[in-house]
Motif scaffolding. Structure first.
Motif, PDB file in Angstrom:
ATOM      1  N   ALA A  12       0.859  -1.187   0.000  1.00  0.00           N
ATOM      2  CA  ALA A  12       0.000   0.000   0.000  1.00  0.00           C
ATOM      3  C   ALA A  12       0.891   1.232   0.000  1.00  0.00           C
ATOM      4  O   ALA A  12       1.766   1.377   0.863  1.00  0.00           O
ATOM      5  CB  ALA A  12      -0.920   0.002   1.221  1.00  0.00           C
ATOM      6  N   VAL A  13       0.675   2.104  -0.970  1.00  0.00           N
ATOM      7  CA  VAL A  13       1.461   3.336  -1.080  1.00  0.00           C
ATOM      8  C   VAL A  13       0.568   4.519  -0.731  1.00  0.00           C
ATOM      9  O   VAL A  13      -0.510   4.686  -1.315  1.00  0.00           O
ATOM     10  CB  VAL A  13       2.025   3.502  -2.506  1.00  0.00           C
ATOM     11  N   VAL A  14       1.010   5.316   0.231  1.00  0.00           N
ATOM     12  CA  VAL A  14       0.252   6.490   0.653  1.00  0.00           C
ATOM     13  C   VAL A  14       0.664   7.666  -0.232  1.00  0.00           C
ATOM     14  O   VAL A  14       1.841   8.055  -0.236  1.00  0.00           O
ATOM     15  CB  VAL A  14       0.506   6.816   2.139  1.00  0.00           C
ATOM     16  N   PRO A  15      -0.259   8.250  -0.982  1.00  0.00           N
ATOM     17  CA  PRO A  15       0.105   9.332  -1.911  1.00  0.00           C
ATOM     18  C   PRO A  15       0.457  10.633  -1.184  1.00  0.00           C
ATOM     19  O   PRO A  15      -0.077  10.943  -0.120  1.00  0.00           O
ATOM     20  CB  PRO A  15      -1.163   9.503  -2.759  1.00  0.00           C
ATOM     21  N   ASP A  16       1.386  11.363  -1.786  1.00  0.00           N
ATOM     22  CA  ASP A  16       1.803  12.675  -1.259  1.00  0.00           C
ATOM     23  C   ASP A  16       2.241  12.603   0.199  1.00  0.00           C
ATOM     24  O   ASP A  16       1.954  13.504   0.996  1.00  0.00           O
ATOM     25  CB  ASP A  16       0.670  13.693  -1.404  1.00  0.00           C
ATOM     26  N   ALA A  17       2.924  11.538   0.558  1.00  0.00           N
ATOM     27  CA  ALA A  17       3.375  11.350   1.942  1.00  0.00           C
ATOM     28  C   ALA A  17       4.853  10.987   1.948  1.00  0.00           C
ATOM     29  O   ALA A  17       5.353  10.308   1.041  1.00  0.00           O
ATOM     30  CB  ALA A  17       2.561  10.267   2.640  1.00  0.00           C
ATOM     31  N   GLY A  18       5.538  11.432   2.986  1.00  0.00           N
ATOM     32  CA  GLY A  18       6.950  11.146   3.125  1.00  0.00           C
ATOM     33  C   GLY A  18       7.214   9.933   3.982  1.00  0.00           C
ATOM     34  O   GLY A  18       6.397   9.011   4.057  1.00  0.00           O
ATOM     35  N   HIS A  19       8.390   9.963   4.665  1.00  0.00           N
ATOM     36  CA  HIS A  19       8.809   8.798   5.457  1.00  0.00           C
ATOM     37  C   HIS A  19       7.804   8.475   6.561  1.00  0.00           C
ATOM     38  O   HIS A  19       7.415   7.322   6.731  1.00  0.00           O
ATOM     39  CB  HIS A  19      10.193   9.070   6.051  1.00  0.00           C
ATOM     40  N   ALA A  20       7.383   9.479   7.312  1.00  0.00           N
ATOM     41  CA  ALA A  20       6.356   9.270   8.352  1.00  0.00           C
ATOM     42  C   ALA A  20       4.984   9.470   7.712  1.00  0.00           C
ATOM     43  O   ALA A  20       4.265  10.428   8.005  1.00  0.00           O
ATOM     44  CB  ALA A  20       6.576  10.216   9.517  1.00  0.00           C
ATOM     45  N   ASP A  69      -5.441   8.292   5.128  1.00  0.00           N
ATOM     46  CA  ASP A  69      -5.033   7.269   4.163  1.00  0.00           C
ATOM     47  C   ASP A  69      -4.310   6.122   4.858  1.00  0.00           C
ATOM     48  O   ASP A  69      -4.491   4.948   4.508  1.00  0.00           O
ATOM     49  CB  ASP A  69      -4.137   7.880   3.090  1.00  0.00           C
ATOM     50  N   PHE A  70      -3.475   6.473   5.830  1.00  0.00           N
ATOM     51  CA  PHE A  70      -2.761   5.440   6.583  1.00  0.00           C
ATOM     52  C   PHE A  70      -3.743   4.548   7.338  1.00  0.00           C
ATOM     53  O   PHE A  70      -3.644   3.312   7.280  1.00  0.00           O
ATOM     54  CB  PHE A  70      -1.779   6.088   7.561  1.00  0.00           C
ATOM     55  N   HIS A  71      -4.677   5.151   8.034  1.00  0.00           N
ATOM     56  CA  HIS A  71      -5.654   4.373   8.801  1.00  0.00           C
ATOM     57  C   HIS A  71      -6.501   3.492   7.888  1.00  0.00           C
ATOM     58  O   HIS A  71      -6.831   2.349   8.232  1.00  0.00           O
ATOM     59  CB  HIS A  71      -6.557   5.307   9.623  1.00  0.00           C
ATOM     60  N   ARG A  72      -6.840   4.004   6.722  1.00  0.00           N
ATOM     61  CA  ARG A  72      -7.632   3.228   5.775  1.00  0.00           C
ATOM     62  C   ARG A  72      -6.870   1.978   5.324  1.00  0.00           C
ATOM     63  O   ARG A  72      -7.428   0.874   5.263  1.00  0.00           O
ATOM     64  CB  ARG A  72      -8.000   4.088   4.569  1.00  0.00           C
ATOM     65  N   ALA A  73      -5.591   2.149   5.037  1.00  0.00           N
ATOM     66  CA  ALA A  73      -4.778   1.011   4.613  1.00  0.00           C
ATOM     67  C   ALA A  73      -4.594   0.006   5.751  1.00  0.00           C
ATOM     68  O   ALA A  73      -4.664  -1.217   5.540  1.00  0.00           O
ATOM     69  CB  ALA A  73      -3.421   1.496   4.117  1.00  0.00           C
ATOM     70  N   LEU A  74      -4.367   0.505   6.969  1.00  0.00           N
ATOM     71  CA  LEU A  74      -4.175  -0.369   8.125  1.00  0.00           C
ATOM     72  C   LEU A  74      -5.429  -1.177   8.418  1.00  0.00           C
ATOM     73  O   LEU A  74      -5.370  -2.404   8.587  1.00  0.00           O
ATOM     74  CB  LEU A  74      -3.773   0.466   9.343  1.00  0.00           C
ATOM     75  N   LEU A  75      -6.595  -0.500   8.452  1.00  0.00           N
ATOM     76  CA  LEU A  75      -7.840  -1.209   8.740  1.00  0.00           C
ATOM     77  C   LEU A  75      -8.181  -2.198   7.627  1.00  0.00           C
ATOM     78  O   LEU A  75      -8.709  -3.289   7.887  1.00  0.00           O
ATOM     79  CB  LEU A  75      -8.977  -0.214   8.938  1.00  0.00           C
TER      80      LEU A  75
END
Length: 248
Positions: free
Chosen positions: A219-227, A235-241
């Motif tokens: 899963a790649v989070v768009p427009d996001a850096g290392h953290a 987007d992170f929570h959506r991918a995790l869930l």
């Protein structure tokens, strides 16, 4: 008279010999007691385990997975510039608790409110540390979430004890190049390889190594850096869930 003196001399020699035996036995007993005390001290020192600070939001009613099984616990580690408080501030703990997951975030040794621990200076010590955390928290086969620096803890544990985890969520962890493709291929733990598309160093590096894991999703989070969890928390929570919900 000579005979009497001879008997007296023999008697004195016997008394002296008995006294010497007594002294020798006492020294051996004292040495044995000292060795036993030393061994006990070493055992206690070896058994000493570091205290760990953790944060946990009480979970809602226990849910079940798609096959009716109990939802796994989630253990969240953190990066070098962060602590367990990061997951609380982002709302990750509350979100997971609301979904029925027991989620716990810990401060790694020397970070936040957890004191330093000598045992984590070695790879074996870091593996033992995570094993200690799971036992202390009563977590059986949790999902382990590992961003950045925490890869030094999570990756060797995954390779050594992957069967103790229900899943693994890697967020551009460090140390992925320390292991071979063959080592990764032996791991059967379902894995989510998650990173921000602007993390062109550790994100892509982790992908190149972890793609050798037999059971993985990317899963790649768009427009996001290392953290990426800080840049795009939704987007992170959506991918995790999404990963957690589709786990068997």
């Amino acid at each position: 008279m000579p005979l009497t003196r001879s008997r007296l001399g023999l008697l004195l020699l016997g008394v002296l010999f008995t006294f010497l035996l007594y002294l020798l036995h006492g020294q051996r007993s004292a040495g044995t007691r000292a060795d036993e005390a030393s061994a006990t001290a070493r055992t206690r020192m070896a058994a000493a385990e570091p205290p760990v600070f953790c944060r946990e939001v009480p979970a809602g009613p226990r849910g079940s997975g798609t096959d009716g099984s109990r939802r796994p616990d989630v253990l969240l580690l953190h990066g070098q510039a962060f602590t367990s408080k990061t997951w609380e501030a982002l709302g990750t703990l509350a979100l997971l608790a609301g979904e029925g997951y027991r989620a716990v975030a810990i401060d790694l040794p020397g970070y936040g409110d957890s004191p330093p621990a000598e045992m984590v200076a070695t790879v074996q010590g870091r593996v033992a540390f995570l094993d200690h955390v799971l036992r202390t928290l009563g977590m059986q086969r949790p999902v382990l979430v590992s961003p950045s620096m925490s890869g030094r803890f999570a990756l060797p544990f995954l390779l050594a004890h992957g069967d103790q985890l229900s899943g693994f969520v890697s967020i551009a962890p460090v140390g992925t190049k320390d292991y071979t493709a063959e080592q990764y291929q032996r791991v059967q733990t379902p894995t989510l390889i998650l990173y921000g598309d602007r993390d062109t160093r550790l994100g892509s590096q982790a992908l190149q190594s972890l793609r050798h894991l037999p059971v993985h999703r990317v899963a790649v989070v768009p427009d996001a850096g290392h953290a990426c969890y800080l840049d795009k928390p939704e987007d992170f929570h959506r991918a995790l869930l999404g990963f957690l919900r589709h786990m068997k």
